[in-house]
Scaffold this motif. Structure first.
Motif, PDB file in Angstrom:
ATOM      1  N   PHE A   1       2.615  11.115 -15.909  1.00  0.00           N
ATOM      2  CA  PHE A   1       2.224   9.786 -15.441  1.00  0.00           C
ATOM      3  C   PHE A   1       2.662   9.558 -13.997  1.00  0.00           C
ATOM      4  O   PHE A   1       1.962   8.907 -13.224  1.00  0.00           O
ATOM      5  CB  PHE A   1       2.799   8.696 -16.339  1.00  0.00           C
ATOM      6  N   SER A   2       3.803  10.102 -13.625  1.00  0.00           N
ATOM      7  CA  SER A   2       4.270   9.981 -12.247  1.00  0.00           C
ATOM      8  C   SER A   2       3.317  10.687 -11.292  1.00  0.00           C
ATOM      9  O   SER A   2       2.982  10.156 -10.221  1.00  0.00           O
ATOM     10  CB  SER A   2       5.680  10.562 -12.135  1.00  0.00           C
ATOM     11  N   ILE A   3       2.852  11.862 -11.659  1.00  0.00           N
ATOM     12  CA  ILE A   3       1.866  12.585 -10.851  1.00  0.00           C
ATOM     13  C   ILE A   3       0.554  11.805 -10.798  1.00  0.00           C
ATOM     14  O   ILE A   3      -0.084  11.700  -9.739  1.00  0.00           O
ATOM     15  CB  ILE A   3       1.639  14.006 -11.412  1.00  0.00           C
ATOM     16  N   PHE A   4       0.142  11.218 -11.923  1.00  0.00           N
ATOM     17  CA  PHE A   4      -1.086  10.422 -11.968  1.00  0.00           C
ATOM     18  C   PHE A   4      -1.000   9.226 -11.026  1.00  0.00           C
ATOM     19  O   PHE A   4      -1.941   8.946 -10.278  1.00  0.00           O
ATOM     20  CB  PHE A   4      -1.366   9.962 -13.401  1.00  0.00           C
ATOM     21  N   PHE A   5       0.131   8.504 -11.041  1.00  0.00           N
ATOM     22  CA  PHE A   5       0.290   7.354 -10.154  1.00  0.00           C
ATOM     23  C   PHE A   5       0.307   7.779  -8.691  1.00  0.00           C
ATOM     24  O   PHE A   5      -0.208   7.075  -7.824  1.00  0.00           O
ATOM     25  CB  PHE A   5       1.558   6.577 -10.492  1.00  0.00           C
ATOM     26  N   THR A   6       0.890   8.940  -8.406  1.00  0.00           N
ATOM     27  CA  THR A   6       0.897   9.447  -7.039  1.00  0.00           C
ATOM     28  C   THR A   6      -0.516   9.794  -6.580  1.00  0.00           C
ATOM     29  O   THR A   6      -0.906   9.472  -5.447  1.00  0.00           O
ATOM     30  CB  THR A   6       1.806  10.687  -6.943  1.00  0.00           C
ATOM     31  N   LEU A   7      -1.296  10.425  -7.444  1.00  0.00           N
ATOM     32  CA  LEU A   7      -2.678  10.755  -7.094  1.00  0.00           C
ATOM     33  C   LEU A   7      -3.526   9.494  -6.936  1.00  0.00           C
ATOM     34  O   LEU A   7      -4.391   9.438  -6.058  1.00  0.00           O
ATOM     35  CB  LEU A   7      -3.285  11.670  -8.150  1.00  0.00           C
ATOM     36  N   LEU A   8      -3.252   8.498  -7.751  1.00  0.00           N
ATOM     37  CA  LEU A   8      -3.970   7.233  -7.623  1.00  0.00           C
ATOM     38  C   LEU A   8      -3.654   6.560  -6.289  1.00  0.00           C
ATOM     39  O   LEU A   8      -4.544   6.021  -5.628  1.00  0.00           O
ATOM     40  CB  LEU A   8      -3.606   6.320  -8.789  1.00  0.00           C
ATOM     41  N   ALA A   9      -2.393   6.601  -5.878  1.00  0.00           N
ATOM     42  CA  ALA A   9      -2.024   6.038  -4.580  1.00  0.00           C
ATOM     43  C   ALA A   9      -2.613   6.865  -3.436  1.00  0.00           C
ATOM     44  O   ALA A   9      -3.001   6.324  -2.399  1.00  0.00           O
ATOM     45  CB  ALA A   9      -0.504   5.970  -4.456  1.00  0.00           C
ATOM     46  N   LEU A  10      -2.697   8.158  -3.612  1.00  0.00           N
ATOM     47  CA  LEU A  10      -3.279   9.028  -2.591  1.00  0.00           C
ATOM     48  C   LEU A  10      -4.784   8.799  -2.448  1.00  0.00           C
ATOM     49  O   LEU A  10      -5.355   8.999  -1.368  1.00  0.00           O
ATOM     50  CB  LEU A  10      -2.996  10.490  -2.945  1.00  0.00           C
ATOM     51  N   ALA A  11      -5.420   8.338  -3.523  1.00  0.00           N
ATOM     52  CA  ALA A  11      -6.852   8.048  -3.477  1.00  0.00           C
ATOM     53  C   ALA A  11      -7.166   6.916  -2.507  1.00  0.00           C
ATOM     54  O   ALA A  11      -8.272   6.846  -1.981  1.00  0.00           O
ATOM     55  CB  ALA A  11      -7.358   7.696  -4.873  1.00  0.00           C
ATOM     56  N   VAL A  12      -6.202   6.044  -2.246  1.00  0.00           N
ATOM     57  CA  VAL A  12      -6.409   4.964  -1.280  1.00  0.00           C
ATOM     58  C   VAL A  12      -6.728   5.552   0.088  1.00  0.00           C
ATOM     59  O   VAL A  12      -7.612   5.070   0.797  1.00  0.00           O
ATOM     60  CB  VAL A  12      -5.151   4.061  -1.206  1.00  0.00           C
ATOM     61  N   TYR A  13      -6.039   6.598   0.456  1.00  0.00           N
ATOM     62  CA  TYR A  13      -6.278   7.241   1.758  1.00  0.00           C
ATOM     63  C   TYR A  13      -7.606   7.992   1.771  1.00  0.00           C
ATOM     64  O   TYR A  13      -8.391   7.860   2.705  1.00  0.00           O
ATOM     65  CB  TYR A  13      -5.132   8.188   2.080  1.00  0.00           C
ATOM     66  N   PHE A  14      -7.855   8.787   0.735  1.00  0.00           N
ATOM     67  CA  PHE A  14      -9.031   9.641   0.750  1.00  0.00           C
ATOM     68  C   PHE A  14     -10.336   8.885   0.559  1.00  0.00           C
ATOM     69  O   PHE A  14     -11.379   9.307   1.044  1.00  0.00           O
ATOM     70  CB  PHE A  14      -8.911  10.740  -0.298  1.00  0.00           C
ATOM     71  N   PHE A  15     -10.324   7.768  -0.151  1.00  0.00           N
ATOM     72  CA  PHE A  15     -11.542   6.999  -0.379  1.00  0.00           C
ATOM     73  C   PHE A  15     -11.734   5.883   0.630  1.00  0.00           C
ATOM     74  O   PHE A  15     -12.674   5.100   0.513  1.00  0.00           O
ATOM     75  CB  PHE A  15     -11.592   6.452  -1.801  1.00  0.00           C
ATOM     76  N   ASN A  16     -10.833   5.780   1.595  1.00  0.00           N
ATOM     77  CA  ASN A  16     -10.955   4.823   2.697  1.00  0.00           C
ATOM     78  C   ASN A  16     -11.230   3.411   2.181  1.00  0.00           C
ATOM     79  O   ASN A  16     -12.191   2.761   2.560  1.00  0.00           O
ATOM     80  CB  ASN A  16     -12.054   5.277   3.660  1.00  0.00           C
ATOM     81  N   MET A  17     -10.345   2.944   1.312  1.00  0.00           N
ATOM     82  CA  MET A  17     -10.503   1.622   0.711  1.00  0.00           C
ATOM     83  C   MET A  17     -10.182   0.531   1.719  1.00  0.00           C
ATOM     84  O   MET A  17      -9.524   0.764   2.725  1.00  0.00           O
ATOM     85  CB  MET A  17      -9.572   1.489  -0.494  1.00  0.00           C
ATOM     86  N   SER A  18     -10.659  -0.665   1.444  1.00  0.00           N
ATOM     87  CA  SER A  18     -10.345  -1.791   2.319  1.00  0.00           C
ATOM     88  C   SER A  18      -8.843  -2.089   2.237  1.00  0.00           C
ATOM     89  O   SER A  18      -8.159  -1.646   1.319  1.00  0.00           O
ATOM     90  CB  SER A  18     -11.149  -3.020   1.910  1.00  0.00           C
ATOM     91  N   PHE A  19      -8.367  -2.859   3.201  1.00  0.00           N
ATOM     92  CA  PHE A  19      -6.937  -3.141   3.268  1.00  0.00           C
ATOM     93  C   PHE A  19      -6.450  -3.862   2.014  1.00  0.00           C
ATOM     94  O   PHE A  19      -5.417  -3.508   1.448  1.00  0.00           O
ATOM     95  CB  PHE A  19      -6.624  -3.966   4.518  1.00  0.00           C
ATOM     96  N   THR A  20      -7.187  -4.848   1.561  1.00  0.00           N
ATOM     97  CA  THR A  20      -6.757  -5.650   0.411  1.00  0.00           C
ATOM     98  C   THR A  20      -6.719  -4.814  -0.862  1.00  0.00           C
ATOM     99  O   THR A  20      -5.725  -4.838  -1.602  1.00  0.00           O
ATOM    100  CB  THR A  20      -7.705  -6.848   0.218  1.00  0.00           C
ATOM    101  N   ILE A  21      -7.767  -4.069  -1.111  1.00  0.00           N
ATOM    102  CA  ILE A  21      -7.807  -3.234  -2.312  1.00  0.00           C
ATOM    103  C   ILE A  21      -6.763  -2.126  -2.227  1.00  0.00           C
ATOM    104  O   ILE A  21      -6.067  -1.837  -3.198  1.00  0.00           O
ATOM    105  CB  ILE A  21      -9.221  -2.650  -2.522  1.00  0.00           C
ATOM    106  N   GLY A  22      -6.639  -1.514  -1.064  1.00  0.00           N
ATOM    107  CA  GLY A  22      -5.665  -0.445  -0.887  1.00  0.00           C
ATOM    108  C   GLY A  22      -4.233  -0.910  -1.101  1.00  0.00           C
ATOM    109  O   GLY A  22      -3.448  -0.251  -1.790  1.00  0.00           O
ATOM    110  N   MET A  23      -3.882  -2.063  -0.539  1.00  0.00           N
ATOM    111  CA  MET A  23      -2.521  -2.579  -0.708  1.00  0.00           C
ATOM    112  C   MET A  23      -2.266  -2.978  -2.160  1.00  0.00           C
ATOM    113  O   MET A  23      -1.163  -2.791  -2.676  1.00  0.00           O
ATOM    114  CB  MET A  23      -2.275  -3.767   0.222  1.00  0.00           C
ATOM    115  N   THR A  24      -3.282  -3.510  -2.823  1.00  0.00           N
ATOM    116  CA  THR A  24      -3.121  -3.868  -4.230  1.00  0.00           C
ATOM    117  C   THR A  24      -2.867  -2.633  -5.072  1.00  0.00           C
ATOM    118  O   THR A  24      -1.952  -2.613  -5.907  1.00  0.00           O
ATOM    119  CB  THR A  24      -4.371  -4.607  -4.741  1.00  0.00           C
TER     120      THR A  24
END
Length: 94
Positions: free
Chosen positions: A15-38
């Motif tokens: 689960f720790s690896i999953f949460f890290t990959l989910l947080a890393l997806a913010v960078y790779f998918f170029n999410m908006s600031f609000t969605i990325g910070m959430t």
């Protein structure tokens, strides 16, 4: 043999690896600031809670109520400090 395998720690690590990959997806998918910070805030708090419970064994002692009370108190103090700083410095309320 089943009782010798640390299933709780392995699942916590997964689960720790999953949460890290989910947080890393913010960078790779170029999410908006609000969605990325959430996403980053939610995954950070979930991973911190997971680390406390699974790897630091916060709930396995006799005084787990006191430990969780201290964690909640520290969280409240941190949130008051952060939002108080935002209130004074950024939002202009003095």
């Amino acid at each position: 043999m089943k009782e010798l395998f640390p299933l709780k720690q392995v699942m916590g690590f997964a689960f720790s690896i999953f949460f890290t990959l989910l947080a890393l997806a913010v960078y790779f998918f170029n999410m908006s600031f609000t969605i990325g910070m959430t996403v980053l805030l939610v995954t950070a708090f979930l991973q911190a809670g997971l680390q406390l419970v699974v790897f630091m064994h916060a709930g396995e002692t006799e005084d787990k109520g006191a430990i969780y009370t201290n964690i909640y108190y520290a969280l409240v103090i941190a949130l008051v400090t952060v939002f108080g700083t935002l209130l004074c410095m950024i939002w202009g309320y003095v």
